[in-house]
Enzyme design. Structure first.
Site, PDB file in Angstrom:
ATOM      1  N   THR A 189       0.803  -1.211   0.000  1.00  0.00           N
ATOM      2  CA  THR A 189       0.000   0.000   0.000  1.00  0.00           C
ATOM      3  C   THR A 189       0.841   1.268   0.000  1.00  0.00           C
ATOM      4  OG1 THR A 189      -1.766  -1.154   1.188  1.00  0.00           O
ATOM      5  CG2 THR A 189      -1.811   1.250   1.227  1.00  0.00           C
ATOM      6  N   LYS A 205      -0.551  -0.778  -4.425  1.00  0.00           N
ATOM      7  CA  LYS A 205      -1.949  -0.353  -4.306  1.00  0.00           C
ATOM      8  C   LYS A 205      -1.955   1.081  -3.808  1.00  0.00           C
ATOM      9  CE  LYS A 205      -6.387  -1.773  -2.372  1.00  0.00           C
ATOM     10  NZ  LYS A 205      -7.096  -2.827  -1.623  1.00  0.00           N
ATOM     11  N   LYS A 228      -3.629   4.392  -2.513  1.00  0.00           N
ATOM     12  CA  LYS A 228      -4.801   4.905  -1.824  1.00  0.00           C
ATOM     13  C   LYS A 228      -5.054   6.348  -2.246  1.00  0.00           C
ATOM     14  CE  LYS A 228      -5.869   1.451   1.030  1.00  0.00           C
ATOM     15  NZ  LYS A 228      -7.213   0.846   1.127  1.00  0.00           N
ATOM     16  N   ASP A 285      -7.075   2.321  -5.131  1.00  0.00           N
ATOM     17  CA  ASP A 285      -8.189   2.138  -4.200  1.00  0.00           C
ATOM     18  C   ASP A 285      -8.676   3.515  -3.770  1.00  0.00           C
ATOM     19  OD1 ASP A 285     -10.067   1.360  -2.396  1.00  0.00           O
ATOM     20  OD2 ASP A 285      -8.703   0.342  -1.028  1.00  0.00           O
ATOM     21  N   GLU A 337     -10.408   0.330  -7.717  1.00  0.00           N
ATOM     22  CA  GLU A 337     -11.232  -0.301  -6.688  1.00  0.00           C
ATOM     23  C   GLU A 337     -12.162   0.714  -6.032  1.00  0.00           C
ATOM     24  OE1 GLU A 337     -10.520  -2.933  -2.613  1.00  0.00           O
ATOM     25  OE2 GLU A 337      -8.824  -2.398  -3.894  1.00  0.00           O
ATOM     26  N   ASP A 385     -15.473  -3.362  -3.651  1.00  0.00           N
ATOM     27  CA  ASP A 385     -14.973  -3.740  -2.328  1.00  0.00           C
ATOM     28  C   ASP A 385     -16.078  -3.507  -1.303  1.00  0.00           C
ATOM     29  OD1 ASP A 385     -13.689  -4.245   0.041  1.00  0.00           O
ATOM     30  OD2 ASP A 385     -12.171  -2.696  -0.173  1.00  0.00           O
ATOM     31  N   LYS A 394     -12.842 -10.158   1.272  1.00  0.00           N
ATOM     32  CA  LYS A 394     -12.111 -10.044   2.531  1.00  0.00           C
ATOM     33  C   LYS A 394     -12.800 -10.906   3.575  1.00  0.00           C
ATOM     34  CE  LYS A 394     -10.511  -5.303   1.695  1.00  0.00           C
ATOM     35  NZ  LYS A 394     -10.666  -3.871   2.060  1.00  0.00           N
ATOM     36  N   CYS A 417      -7.496  -7.688   2.459  1.00  0.00           N
ATOM     37  CA  CYS A 417      -7.349  -7.921   3.897  1.00  0.00           C
ATOM     38  C   CYS A 417      -7.540  -6.612   4.649  1.00  0.00           C
ATOM     39  CB  CYS A 417      -5.979  -8.513   4.217  1.00  0.00           C
ATOM     40  SG  CYS A 417      -4.598  -7.342   4.067  1.00  0.00           S
ATOM     41  N   ASP A 452      -4.104  -8.386  -2.045  1.00  0.00           N
ATOM     42  CA  ASP A 452      -3.591  -7.299  -1.212  1.00  0.00           C
ATOM     43  C   ASP A 452      -3.569  -7.826   0.218  1.00  0.00           C
ATOM     44  OD1 ASP A 452      -2.887  -4.959   0.039  1.00  0.00           O
ATOM     45  OD2 ASP A 452      -4.890  -4.071  -0.090  1.00  0.00           O
ATOM     46  N   ASP A 509      -0.914  -7.294   2.542  1.00  0.00           N
ATOM     47  CA  ASP A 509       0.268  -6.722   3.202  1.00  0.00           C
ATOM     48  C   ASP A 509       0.024  -6.379   4.665  1.00  0.00           C
ATOM     49  OD1 ASP A 509      -1.351  -4.494   2.876  1.00  0.00           O
ATOM     50  OD2 ASP A 509       0.254  -3.174   2.189  1.00  0.00           O
TER      51      ASP A 509
END
Length: 339
Positions: A123, A146, A148, A175, A201, A230, A252, A280, A302, A304
């Protein structure tokens, strides 16, 4: 009969985790242990914060049904005992591992898996464009980033371009954490595609798909870049309403209620032609290990979460892939020698 043990820990993160909905420096989580005779199984979950689920609330949900659990329960009965969410996810993980311990096997073996390393996203947290570019330069060696997002259209476009220029070799996904408007989506989807991002996402708020103009904005954006649901995908019941709007779904365990439910969502989503993204929460290896098994063969992952905690028993391969978690951490259960 089963013996249930619950505990909440609140470790500090290695650095602040910042997304569109806020920042955190610590991440509490709930640990669960189920013991039957000499065998034990473990699970963990953090809960979905935007649904108001804290580890303490998860603990209280489980305590409310302690008698039913300790009287003896299996994973199928658990689906009826508790709703989808982190409480059920933690218990489901413990039951999977307890079954493995009782059979002298591992969860991976019971699923017919020989786990391999996966390209888990790392991330890039929400920050100024300059700070995010610096993060991307530092972590651009990783196979998947990923990014944000969550801000004004001008800021978002600058962030998108800054990260893309700073990590040209890494695959990248976005995301937006449900923070964009339809107008932002229309402007930024072509920019994201031009910058080489592979997936976008949850750009719009969950539930907005019921409005015709929002549905159309998703369809239009998907002509530029594939979209992934998501927050809009909590359980299997949500899947059909997302068809034609999203090309992928993020599964998730804390949302759907554990590995048992997640496997059903994955299989149904694949049958309907959707790509699979296994995500996650910020959580330790004990919670992430079941998701690592779910992510075998997924299109994106994802996972991490454990890398944000100090000293977690997880590792990367030399090329940055997330190596399988040792079954001793989770997956084989624990067996106590007879006295």
């Amino acid at each position: 009969m089963l013996r249930l043990t619950l505990s909440v820990a609140t470790p500090k993160l290695v650095r602040p985790f910042v997304i569109a909905t806020g920042a955190r420096t610590h991440q509490p989580y709930l640990s669960v242990r189920l013991t039957s005779g000499p065998h034990s199984g473990r699970g963990a979950a953090t809960g979905i914060a935007y649904l108001g689920a804290s580890p303490e609330r998860l603990r209280d949900e489980i305590e409310a049904v302690r008698t039913q659990i300790e009287s003896g329960i299996d994973r199928q009965a658990l689906l009826q005992l508790l709703p989808a969410g982190g409480a059920r996810a933690a218990l489901d993980g413990a039951l999977w591992e307890l079954e493995a311990a009782q059979s002298g096997s591992t969860v991976a073996a019971r699923l017919g898996l020989d786990p391999v390393p996966i390209a888990s996203a790392y991330t890039i947290v929400l920050d100024t464009p300059e700070a995010m570019a610096a993060q991307a330069r530092l972590d651009g060696w990783r196979p998947l980033l990923k990014v944000k997002l969550g801000g004004s259209p001008d800021e978002e476009e600058t962030r998108l371009r800054a990260v893309a220029l700073s990590a040209p070799k890494a695959r990248k996904v976005i995301d937006a954490n449900a923070a964009w408007t339809a107008e932002q989506l229309a402007r930024l989807a072509p920019v994201a595609a031009a910058c080489g991002y592979e997936l976008l996402e949850q750009p719009l708020p969950a539930g907005s798909e019921s409005r015709a103009e929002m549905r159309q904005s998703l369809v239009d954006a998907s002509h530029h870049i594939p979209l992934c649901a998501d927050e809009s995908l909590q359980t299997l019941a949500d899947l059909d309403s997302l068809l034609g709007l999203y090309q992928a779904v993020n599964i998730k365990l804390d949302k759907c209620g554990g590995l048992t439910s997640a496997l059903s969502i994955r299989d149904e989503a694949r049958e309907k032609g959707l790509s699979i993204f296994v995500g996650c929460m910020l959580a330790p290896a004990l919670a992430i290990a079941p998701a690592h098994l779910l992510a075998q063969g997924a299109d994106y992952a994802d996972l991490d979460g454990p890398f944000w905690f100090d000293g977690e028993p997880v590792r990367l391969t030399q090329d940055g892939l997330f190596a399988p978690i040792n079954p001793a951490v989770w997956g084989a259960g624990e067996t106590r020698a007879n006295d």
